[in-house]
Design a protein around this motif. Structure first.
Motif, mmCIF file in Angstrom:
data_model
loop_
_atom_site.group_PDB
_atom_site.id
_atom_site.type_symbol
_atom_site.label_atom_id
_atom_site.label_comp_id
_atom_site.label_asym_id
_atom_site.label_seq_id
_atom_site.Cartn_x
_atom_site.Cartn_y
_atom_site.Cartn_z
ATOM 1 N N THR A 270 58.084 28.384 38.239
ATOM 2 C CA THR A 270 56.785 28.340 38.314
ATOM 3 C C THR A 270 56.176 28.060 39.764
ATOM 4 O O THR A 270 55.230 28.459 40.379
ATOM 5 N N ARG A 271 57.078 27.309 40.675
ATOM 6 C CA ARG A 271 56.835 27.137 41.966
ATOM 7 C C ARG A 271 58.229 27.623 42.826
ATOM 8 O O ARG A 271 59.164 27.085 42.392
ATOM 9 N N ILE A 272 57.867 28.275 43.887
ATOM 10 C CA ILE A 272 58.876 28.891 44.478
ATOM 11 C C ILE A 272 58.569 28.684 45.976
ATOM 12 O O ILE A 272 57.592 29.241 46.196
ATOM 13 N N ARG A 273 59.576 28.278 46.845
ATOM 14 C CA ARG A 273 59.139 28.319 48.444
ATOM 15 C C ARG A 273 60.029 29.618 48.926
ATOM 16 O O ARG A 273 60.980 29.635 49.302
ATOM 17 N N ILE B 16 57.023 37.197 45.711
ATOM 18 C CA ILE B 16 58.028 36.280 45.082
ATOM 19 C C ILE B 16 59.074 37.091 44.285
ATOM 20 O O ILE B 16 60.228 36.658 44.157
ATOM 21 N N GLU B 17 58.485 38.007 43.447
ATOM 22 C CA GLU B 17 59.342 39.013 42.522
ATOM 23 C C GLU B 17 60.590 39.552 43.463
ATOM 24 O O GLU B 17 61.468 39.605 43.066
ATOM 25 N N ARG C 194 67.695 30.036 32.857
ATOM 26 C CA ARG C 194 66.421 29.438 32.952
ATOM 27 C C ARG C 194 65.900 29.347 34.522
ATOM 28 O O ARG C 194 64.661 29.205 34.689
ATOM 29 N N SER C 195 66.840 29.353 35.388
ATOM 30 C CA SER C 195 66.738 29.033 36.695
ATOM 31 C C SER C 195 67.772 29.599 37.582
ATOM 32 O O SER C 195 68.833 29.826 36.901
ATOM 33 N N TYR C 196 67.460 29.970 38.767
ATOM 34 C CA TYR C 196 68.513 30.260 39.804
ATOM 35 C C TYR C 196 69.776 29.621 39.930
ATOM 36 O O TYR C 196 70.945 30.019 39.961
ATOM 37 N N THR C 197 69.362 28.170 39.559
ATOM 38 C CA THR C 197 70.652 27.238 39.905
ATOM 39 C C THR C 197 71.430 27.253 38.615
ATOM 40 O O THR C 197 72.707 26.759 38.819
#
Length: 230
Positions: free
Chosen positions: A19-22, A48-49, A221-224
């Protein structure tokens, strides 16, 4: 230990966008050409995409290929078909890929010795956009009337066209793909094109050369969380 897909096997990854990305921090991990292209996007969401999809591809491909991320570069032909290359020698890696992204996440398909295509779409769209997509359906596909059915069918069409390397320029020649699982012929080659279950708000589809391929779907669910599958 997860290795490269075997022949007639494909791996499909779906990684949710945070939802938030640097974006600035992620840009430093891309190539100079990718950073320059990212800066041309007017839409922040599109930027972002784009950045996330390139980062996810590089991360996953490096694990499959056993090389560093800086030894991988994604290049596309004029119709948008991607390939993985080693930028030091411009040689192509023997791992076929396809990718797609929307506001919810990034989808990436990997195949060895087979061409692959993947498409990810938001199935909850304004009614006018859904109606425009419905008008592109042909024949028995027009029996599909709910928004989710329409977007599922559209995703299957896009996945096949990506696998064939045609892009949307081949839409008029695309076969009917009204079923959740379809086996169709393109030239002398048989293709399997099917939808995968992902949730009520997204439509996900893949296309792969051959009949009865083996599919593995990974959702993160996330990159990590990517590295936990290897």
């Amino acid at each position: 230990m997860l290795g490269q897909p075997r022949a007639r096997h494909i791996h499909v990854w779906v990684v949710r966008l945070p939802t938030r990305i640097r974006v600035g921090a992620l840009l430093r991990r891309l190539s100079r050409a990718e950073r320059n292209l990212a800066r041309t996007f007017i839409s922040e969401q599109a930027r972002i995409e784009y950045v996330a999809s390139r980062l996810y591809v590089r991360t996953l491909a490096s694990r499959y290929l056993g090389v560093g991320q800086r030894e991988i570069e994604l290049r596309k032909n004029l119709k948008g078909k991607p390939r993985l290359i080693d930028p030091r020698g411009a040689r192509s890696y023997r791992l076929n890929i396809s990718m797609s992204h929307c506001i919810k996440g990034v989808a990436i398909a990997f195949g060895r010795k087979v061409r692959v295509g993947v498409d990810l779409e938001m199935s909850r769209q304004p009614s006018a956009i859904t109606a425009a997509v419905a008008r592109s359906l042909t024949g028995v596909e027009r029996n599909l009337t709910t928004p989710h059915q329409i977007w599922d069918c559209w995703a299957r069409k896009e996945a096949l066209l990506k696998g064939l390397g045609l892009g949307l320029s081949g839409l008029d020649c695309a076969p009917s793909l009204e079923s959740q699982i379809n086996v169709v012929k393109s030239g002398a080659v048989m293709w399997t094109v099917a939808s995968l279950s992902l949730g009520a708000d997204c439509s996900l589809a893949y296309a792969v050369e051959g009949i009865r391929p083996r599919i593995r779907l990974f959702t993160c669910r996330s990159y990590t969380t990517i590295n936990r599958s290897f």
